[in-house]
Design a protein around this motif. Structure first.
Motif, PDB file in Angstrom:
ATOM      1  N   PRO A  39       0.817  -1.216   0.000  1.00  0.00           N
ATOM      2  CA  PRO A  39       0.000   0.000   0.000  1.00  0.00           C
ATOM      3  C   PRO A  39       0.849   1.263   0.000  1.00  0.00           C
ATOM      4  CG  PRO A  39       0.237  -0.775   2.239  1.00  0.00           C
ATOM      5  CD  PRO A  39       1.020  -1.741   1.357  1.00  0.00           C
ATOM      6  N   VAL A  40       0.199   2.360  -0.292  1.00  0.00           N
ATOM      7  CA  VAL A  40       0.749   3.687  -0.011  1.00  0.00           C
ATOM      8  C   VAL A  40      -0.103   4.275   1.108  1.00  0.00           C
ATOM      9  CG1 VAL A  40       1.247   6.000  -0.886  1.00  0.00           C
ATOM     10  CG2 VAL A  40       1.459   4.030  -2.406  1.00  0.00           C
ATOM     11  N   VAL A  41       0.533   4.804   2.125  1.00  0.00           N
ATOM     12  CA  VAL A  41      -0.174   5.404   3.254  1.00  0.00           C
ATOM     13  C   VAL A  41       0.008   6.918   3.193  1.00  0.00           C
ATOM     14  CG1 VAL A  41      -0.320   5.540   5.766  1.00  0.00           C
ATOM     15  CG2 VAL A  41       0.156   3.339   4.661  1.00  0.00           C
ATOM     16  N   VAL A  42      -1.091   7.653   3.300  1.00  0.00           N
ATOM     17  CA  VAL A  42      -1.046   9.124   3.351  1.00  0.00           C
ATOM     18  C   VAL A  42      -1.599   9.555   4.704  1.00  0.00           C
ATOM     19  CG1 VAL A  42      -1.863  11.276   2.313  1.00  0.00           C
ATOM     20  CG2 VAL A  42      -1.326   9.310   0.848  1.00  0.00           C
ATOM     21  N   VAL A  43      -0.895  10.443   5.379  1.00  0.00           N
ATOM     22  CA  VAL A  43      -1.290  10.831   6.734  1.00  0.00           C
ATOM     23  C   VAL A  43      -1.492  12.338   6.870  1.00  0.00           C
ATOM     24  CG1 VAL A  43      -0.150   8.844   7.809  1.00  0.00           C
ATOM     25  CG2 VAL A  43       1.122  10.983   7.518  1.00  0.00           C
ATOM     26  N   SER A  44      -2.451  12.666   7.724  1.00  0.00           N
ATOM     27  CA  SER A  44      -2.621  14.036   8.189  1.00  0.00           C
ATOM     28  C   SER A  44      -1.752  14.235   9.426  1.00  0.00           C
ATOM     29  CB  SER A  44      -4.089  14.293   8.553  1.00  0.00           C
ATOM     30  OG  SER A  44      -4.927  14.173   7.435  1.00  0.00           O
ATOM     31  N   ALA A  45      -1.715  15.455   9.924  1.00  0.00           N
ATOM     32  CA  ALA A  45      -1.104  15.725  11.220  1.00  0.00           C
ATOM     33  C   ALA A  45      -1.935  15.062  12.304  1.00  0.00           C
ATOM     34  CB  ALA A  45      -1.019  17.230  11.451  1.00  0.00           C
ATOM     35  N   HIS A  46      -1.331  14.792  13.445  1.00  0.00           N
ATOM     36  CA  HIS A  46      -2.079  14.259  14.572  1.00  0.00           C
ATOM     37  C   HIS A  46      -3.145  15.277  14.995  1.00  0.00           C
ATOM     38  CE1 HIS A  46       0.867  11.055  14.852  1.00  0.00           C
ATOM     39  NE2 HIS A  46       1.825  11.969  14.828  1.00  0.00           N
ATOM     40  N   GLN A  47      -4.226  14.767  15.545  1.00  0.00           N
ATOM     41  CA  GLN A  47      -5.383  15.604  15.860  1.00  0.00           C
ATOM     42  C   GLN A  47      -4.984  16.860  16.658  1.00  0.00           C
ATOM     43  OE1 GLN A  47      -8.452  13.842  18.415  1.00  0.00           O
ATOM     44  NE2 GLN A  47      -9.977  14.657  16.993  1.00  0.00           N
ATOM     45  N   GLY A  48      -5.404  18.019  16.162  1.00  0.00           N
ATOM     46  CA  GLY A  48      -5.164  19.286  16.849  1.00  0.00           C
ATOM     47  C   GLY A  48      -3.823  19.927  16.581  1.00  0.00           C
ATOM     48  N   VAL A  49      -2.925  19.224  15.887  1.00  0.00           N
ATOM     49  CA  VAL A  49      -1.564  19.735  15.720  1.00  0.00           C
ATOM     50  C   VAL A  49      -1.515  20.903  14.730  1.00  0.00           C
ATOM     51  CG1 VAL A  49       0.730  19.168  14.830  1.00  0.00           C
ATOM     52  CG2 VAL A  49      -0.374  17.665  16.481  1.00  0.00           C
ATOM     53  N   THR A  50      -2.279  20.830  13.648  1.00  0.00           N
ATOM     54  CA  THR A  50      -2.269  21.939  12.685  1.00  0.00           C
ATOM     55  C   THR A  50      -2.717  23.231  13.361  1.00  0.00           C
ATOM     56  OG1 THR A  50      -2.703  20.438  10.843  1.00  0.00           O
ATOM     57  CG2 THR A  50      -3.153  22.763  10.470  1.00  0.00           C
ATOM     58  N   GLU A  51      -3.774  23.137  14.145  1.00  0.00           N
ATOM     59  CA  GLU A  51      -4.259  24.315  14.872  1.00  0.00           C
ATOM     60  C   GLU A  51      -3.220  24.793  15.883  1.00  0.00           C
ATOM     61  OE1 GLU A  51      -5.873  21.505  14.421  1.00  0.00           O
ATOM     62  OE2 GLU A  51      -7.655  22.045  13.249  1.00  0.00           O
ATOM     63  N   LEU A  52      -2.546  23.850  16.539  1.00  0.00           N
ATOM     64  CA  LEU A  52      -1.510  24.209  17.502  1.00  0.00           C
ATOM     65  C   LEU A  52      -0.357  24.931  16.816  1.00  0.00           C
ATOM     66  CD1 LEU A  52      -0.263  24.112  20.320  1.00  0.00           C
ATOM     67  CD2 LEU A  52       0.556  21.792  19.799  1.00  0.00           C
ATOM     68  N   LEU A  53       0.079  24.430  15.675  1.00  0.00           N
ATOM     69  CA  LEU A  53       1.159  25.080  14.946  1.00  0.00           C
ATOM     70  C   LEU A  53       0.761  26.481  14.499  1.00  0.00           C
ATOM     71  CD1 LEU A  53       2.329  22.013  12.848  1.00  0.00           C
ATOM     72  CD2 LEU A  53       3.773  23.283  14.448  1.00  0.00           C
ATOM     73  N   ASP A  54      -0.476  26.630  14.076  1.00  0.00           N
ATOM     74  CA  ASP A  54      -0.963  27.953  13.669  1.00  0.00           C
ATOM     75  C   ASP A  54      -0.945  28.907  14.851  1.00  0.00           C
ATOM     76  OD1 ASP A  54      -1.920  29.778  11.808  1.00  0.00           O
ATOM     77  OD2 ASP A  54      -4.014  29.285  12.188  1.00  0.00           O
ATOM     78  N   THR A  55      -1.387  28.423  16.003  1.00  0.00           N
ATOM     79  CA  THR A  55      -1.376  29.242  17.216  1.00  0.00           C
ATOM     80  C   THR A  55       0.041  29.640  17.597  1.00  0.00           C
ATOM     81  OG1 THR A  55      -3.397  28.198  18.069  1.00  0.00           O
ATOM     82  CG2 THR A  55      -1.954  29.263  19.678  1.00  0.00           C
ATOM     83  N   VAL A  56       0.948  28.689  17.511  1.00  0.00           N
ATOM     84  CA  VAL A  56       2.328  28.918  17.935  1.00  0.00           C
ATOM     85  C   VAL A  56       3.038  29.915  17.014  1.00  0.00           C
ATOM     86  CG1 VAL A  56       4.585  27.780  18.066  1.00  0.00           C
ATOM     87  CG2 VAL A  56       2.603  26.747  19.172  1.00  0.00           C
ATOM     88  N   VAL A  57       2.825  29.798  15.707  1.00  0.00           N
ATOM     89  CA  VAL A  57       3.507  30.721  14.799  1.00  0.00           C
ATOM     90  C   VAL A  57       2.925  32.127  14.920  1.00  0.00           C
ATOM     91  CG1 VAL A  57       2.113  30.384  12.696  1.00  0.00           C
ATOM     92  CG2 VAL A  57       4.548  30.884  12.500  1.00  0.00           C
ATOM     93  N   ARG A  58       1.632  32.239  15.179  1.00  0.00           N
ATOM     94  CA  ARG A  58       1.032  33.562  15.396  1.00  0.00           C
ATOM     95  C   ARG A  58       1.498  34.173  16.721  1.00  0.00           C
ATOM     96  NH1 ARG A  58      -2.987  34.582  11.684  1.00  0.00           N
ATOM     97  NH2 ARG A  58      -3.731  32.766  10.503  1.00  0.00           N
ATOM     98  N   ALA A  59       1.677  33.328  17.720  1.00  0.00           N
ATOM     99  CA  ALA A  59       2.198  33.816  19.001  1.00  0.00           C
ATOM    100  C   ALA A  59       3.618  34.350  18.832  1.00  0.00           C
ATOM    101  CB  ALA A  59       2.166  32.693  20.035  1.00  0.00           C
ATOM    102  N   ALA A  60       4.410  33.684  17.992  1.00  0.00           N
ATOM    103  CA  ALA A  60       5.778  34.144  17.749  1.00  0.00           C
ATOM    104  C   ALA A  60       5.779  35.536  17.148  1.00  0.00           C
ATOM    105  CB  ALA A  60       6.506  33.157  16.836  1.00  0.00           C
ATOM    106  N   ALA A  61       4.821  35.799  16.244  1.00  0.00           N
ATOM    107  CA  ALA A  61       4.733  37.131  15.639  1.00  0.00           C
ATOM    108  C   ALA A  61       4.411  38.195  16.674  1.00  0.00           C
ATOM    109  CB  ALA A  61       3.675  37.133  14.532  1.00  0.00           C
ATOM    110  N   GLN A  62       3.821  37.766  17.786  1.00  0.00           N
ATOM    111  CA  GLN A  62       3.488  38.690  18.871  1.00  0.00           C
ATOM    112  C   GLN A  62       4.551  38.697  19.972  1.00  0.00           C
ATOM    113  OE1 GLN A  62      -0.419  37.419  20.097  1.00  0.00           O
ATOM    114  NE2 GLN A  62      -1.374  38.018  18.160  1.00  0.00           N
TER     115      GLN A  62
END
Length: 209
Positions: A39-62
């Motif tokens: 097979p070929v396996v395609v994966v998303s980020a672990h649950q909540g991680v994309t939102e966490l990364l978005d929060t973290v990068v926006r916090a860095a800008a602040q």
């Protein structure tokens, strides 16, 4: 898993299906039981991680560096799976350098946001591949852009180039064992990492299929 065999099917796992250690173990069971000979396996980020990364990068800008939240989230997963706690250290280091650059400039560009978000899928692919290996299934984590998935430069909602599909197919044939591919991410002609927008991992899986 031999190189002579053609891929039989594509299995895609979303964030909820990879939420924690037991979920990843269940995904590995499904890959073993229903993946076929190769097979070929395609994966998303672990649950909540994309939102966490978005929060973290926006916090860095602040002016706030909160990258440890991402590291703790993934190290907890690695501990639950009995995997090397240092497995993702290179990605953590790269992310922290990115966050420090954003903090020093006081703003985050669309390119930087996509780069930050890409770490979710890229780390997930490595977690799942190593979890498979721990079960005796040969697997290789691979980023979709390294397979040749190219996109336009519409950061946050990039459109993949259908011309890249032949390259992806050829590249997959050269991967050892089960390819565990990062969904959601590509690369534009200038070499910038891009994200494919909402349900981008589903799109990656569909393109590969």
């Amino acid at each position: 898993y031999t190189q002579e065999m053609h891929f039989e099917r594509v299995l895609k796992f979303g964030g909820a299906g990879l939420a924690d250690g037991p979920a990843v173990e269940h995904a590995c069971d499904l890959i073993r039981d229903y993946g076929g000979k190769r097979p070929v396996v395609v994966v998303s980020a672990h649950q909540g991680v994309t939102e966490l990364l978005d929060t973290v990068v926006r916090a860095a800008a602040q002016g706030h560096i909160e990258g440890d939240r991402v590291r703790i989230r993934h190290r907890t997963l690695l501990r639950q799976l009995g995997l090397d706690p240092d497995l993702l250290d290179r990605h953590f280091t790269e992310l922290f350098v990115l966050l420090e650059g954003v903090r020093s400039r006081g703003r985050v560009s669309p390119e930087e946001r996509d780069l930050a978000l890409s770490y979710g899928e890229r780390m997930s692919a490595r977690v799942v591949a190593h979890a498979l290996r721990s079960r005796g299934i040969q697997a290789t984590p691979v980023d979709a852009f390294d397979l040749g998935l190219s996109t336009d430069s519409n950061f946050g909602n990039a459109a993949p180039s259908l011309e890249s599909l032949a390259t992806i197919k050829k590249s997959l044939e050269e991967v050892t064992g089960v390819p565990v591919v990062s969904g959601f991410v590509g690369k534009d002609r200038a070499g910038n990492l891009t994200t494919l927008g909402r349900n981008g991992s589903d799109l990656t899986a569909a393109l590969i299929a």
